[in-house]
Design an enzyme around this catalytic site. Structure first.
Site, short mmCIF file in Angstrom:
data_model
loop_
_atom_site.label_atom_id
_atom_site.label_comp_id
_atom_site.label_asym_id
_atom_site.label_seq_id
_atom_site.Cartn_x
_atom_site.Cartn_y
_atom_site.Cartn_z
N CYS A 7 0.83 -1.21 0.00
CA CYS A 7 0.00 0.00 0.00
C CYS A 7 0.87 1.27 0.00
CB CYS A 7 -0.93 0.00 1.21
SG CYS A 7 -2.37 1.07 0.99
N ASP A 122 -6.51 -2.93 10.67
CA ASP A 122 -5.36 -2.04 10.75
C ASP A 122 -5.24 -1.52 12.18
OD1 ASP A 122 -3.21 -0.52 10.00
OD2 ASP A 122 -4.29 0.74 8.59
#
Length: 204
Positions: A7, A122
């Site tokens: 990412c 996350d």
């Protein structure tokens, strides 16, 4: 086999290397972040990606109409959203990675998602979303991973990703700062080591 998501991509050379290494999903941030890119940037970065590579747009609290515009403009195949998904989000017609910010001690087994969702877990932080470099207690997600294809994110690096794979058996692992030289700039050595570590963890 555990999917790998890299990412916070901002540079063509990083995207090219990830593709050469067989990374499954590439994340591009279109929201408030040190790694934010524009739609024009996204189109350029994704122009040469093979069809087999998932293009994930990362959003925070943007409305579905804005997300749909970016999906169309960049040819995204998935979206990662850090707010509750709406019917309008679901109507966009791409893979959905509803993002959950996890604190140690959170009771994850009670979370509920729709069929087809790929929840991304996350690390919670008070001052930022994603790319914190901080981990949470990955075993807390084991009950959730038995019910959903989850992605583990937060604090992953080449030297600890095998632990997350072995403990949780997630659908995917997601890394950002753990393979960077600085925000938005990947470190080729760290990126290669991370991919190798995941593949080794998957090996019989």
């Amino acid at each position: 086999m555990t999917r790998i998501k890299i990412c916070g991509n901002t540079r063509p050379e990083d995207v090219q290397l990830a593709t050469e290494l067989g990374v499954d999903l590439l994340g591009f941030i279109f929201t408030r972040s040190k790694r934010r890119i524009t739609v024009a940037d996204g189109r350029a970065l994704m122009a040469e990606l093979p069809a087999s590579t998932e293009r994930v747009g990362v959003f925070l609290d943007e409305p579905p109409s804005e997300i749909a515009r970016v999906v169309e403009a960049c040819g995204l195949t998935a979206i990662q959203v850090y707010r509750p998904l709406t019917l309008e989000d679901r109507a966009i017609g791409v893979r959905l990675l509803p993002a959950v910010r996890v604190r140690d001690g959170d009771e994850l087994r009670h979370l509920r998602f729709e069929d087809g969702d790929h929840p991304l877990l996350d690390t919670w932080a008070p001052d930022t979303v994603g790319g914190t470099g901080r981990r949470w207690n990955w075993p807390d997600a084991i009950p959730l991973a038995r019910r959903y294809p989850i992605a583990v994110s937060g604090g992953l690096r080449a030297d600890n990703v095998a632990e997350a794979v072995d403990q949780v058996h997630p659908w995917a692992v997601d890394v950002c700062s753990g393979v960077e030289q600085e925000p938005g700039r990947k470190d080729p050595g760290k990126l290669r080591a991370f991919v190798d570590a995941v593949r080794e963890a998957d090996a019989p």
